[in-house]
Write a protein that holds these residues in place. Structure first.
Motif, PDB file in Angstrom:
ATOM      1  N   GLU A 211       0.825  -1.202   0.000  1.00 14.40           N
ATOM      2  CA  GLU A 211       0.000   0.000   0.000  1.00 14.40           C
ATOM      3  C   GLU A 211       0.865   1.261   0.000  1.00 14.40           C
ATOM      4  N   ARG A 212       1.954   1.258   0.779  1.00 12.87           N
ATOM      5  CA  ARG A 212       2.858   2.416   0.803  1.00 12.87           C
ATOM      6  C   ARG A 212       3.537   2.601  -0.551  1.00 12.87           C
ATOM      7  N   VAL A 213       3.929   1.494  -1.166  1.00 17.00           N
ATOM      8  CA  VAL A 213       4.548   1.556  -2.495  1.00 17.00           C
ATOM      9  C   VAL A 213       3.593   2.183  -3.494  1.00 17.00           C
ATOM     10  N   GLU A 214       2.345   1.725  -3.492  1.00 15.31           N
ATOM     11  CA  GLU A 214       1.358   2.241  -4.450  1.00 15.31           C
ATOM     12  C   GLU A 214       1.056   3.723  -4.209  1.00 15.31           C
ATOM     13  N   ARG A 215       0.935   4.111  -2.935  1.00 16.60           N
ATOM     14  CA  ARG A 215       0.631   5.504  -2.628  1.00 16.60           C
ATOM     15  C   ARG A 215       1.774   6.426  -3.064  1.00 16.60           C
ATOM     16  N   ALA A 216       3.005   6.038  -2.733  1.00 19.65           N
ATOM     17  CA  ALA A 216       4.162   6.858  -3.113  1.00 19.65           C
ATOM     18  C   ALA A 216       4.310   6.916  -4.631  1.00 19.65           C
ATOM     19  N   ALA A 217       4.107   5.796  -5.294  1.00 20.23           N
ATOM     20  CA  ALA A 217       4.220   5.757  -6.756  1.00 20.23           C
ATOM     21  C   ALA A 217       3.173   6.655  -7.404  1.00 20.23           C
ATOM     22  N   GLY A 218       1.972   6.654  -6.855  1.00 18.13           N
ATOM     23  CA  GLY A 218       0.923   7.522  -7.385  1.00 18.13           C
ATOM     24  C   GLY A 218       1.278   8.989  -7.249  1.00 18.13           C
ATOM     25  N   GLU A 219       1.896   9.339  -6.127  1.00 20.06           N
ATOM     26  CA  GLU A 219       2.297  10.735  -5.915  1.00 20.06           C
ATOM     27  C   GLU A 219       3.389  11.150  -6.893  1.00 20.06           C
ATOM     28  N   LEU A 220       4.370  10.261  -7.118  1.00 19.87           N
ATOM     29  CA  LEU A 220       5.445  10.592  -8.062  1.00 19.87           C
ATOM     30  C   LEU A 220       4.905  10.674  -9.487  1.00 19.87           C
ATOM     31  N   ALA A 221       4.060   9.719  -9.862  1.00 22.20           N
ATOM     32  CA  ALA A 221       3.487   9.721 -11.207  1.00 22.20           C
ATOM     33  C   ALA A 221       2.691  10.996 -11.463  1.00 22.20           C
TER      34      ALA A 221
END
Length: 199
Positions: A154-164
């Protein structure tokens, strides 16, 4: 678009590289970015020589150019002595101080214990703030026990969404509303006057 991943893992295979690959995969799932990985382990000698002679070797120069030209960065370091590794810091020490200004960066780290998770806030975030990068709100720390456990994906997905979102120019902020306030604002002086005793 180009996404550059900087991994400071030393072993092969490396949990640092594994985390870097998961983050990169999550970002590319949201964008059409081309990914380039910079393994600092392979540049250690050239980084040291750069400090002593002032000139980057061929591989280091290519890595510096890639980082400078990237539309977004993922940076991942193992934790050594409660901070980022010396190799990680040395790489960013040889980059031009203005090269990362305004660049979106996702920070991440790996360690043997959850006790080191604050490395993201007390070491990594200040470093990239100093370099004037735009650091995404969610950093990702993975301790040994986090692999396969709840929370890390979940942390990976949230951070990736913010960078994207930063890389593609999308705002994650709430849109401004033009509706009138639902409440009337009473000036403070009127509120105080209402409290005074009559007479």
């Amino acid at each position: 678009m180009k996404l550059v991943v900087v991994s400071a893992g030393l072993s092969v295979p490396s949990s640092t590289r594994l985390l870097a690959d998961r983050l990169a995969g999550a970002v590319t799932g949201r964008t059409s970015a081309e990914v380039q990985v910079v393994e600092l382990r392979d540049l250690a000698v050239e980084i040291a020589h750069n400090f002593t002679n002032g000139f980057p070797g061929r591989k280091l120069a290519a890595a510096l150019d890639a980082v400078t030209a990237a539309d977004g960065l993922i940076v991942v370091t193992p934790v050594f002595s409660a901070s980022y590794s010396g190799l990680f810091k040395s790489f960013f020490d040889v980059i031009d101080p203005d090269a990362l200004a305004g660049k979106p960066v996702l920070i991440a780290a790996t360690g043997g214990s959850a006790r080191h998770s604050l490395v993201l806030e007390h070491a990594l975030r200040p470093l990239f703030s100093y370099l004037r990068a735009v650091v995404v709100p969610t950093g990702v720390y993975a301790a040994s026990e986090d692999w396969g456990a709840e929370g890390l994906p979940e942390r990976v997905e949230r951070a990736a969404g913010e960078l994207a979102a930063l890389m593609t120019g999308l705002s994650t902020a709430r849109p401004a509303t033009t509706a009138k306030d639902e409440f009337d604002v009473v000036p403070f002086a009127e509120q105080l006057a209402a409290l005074r005793p009559a007479g």
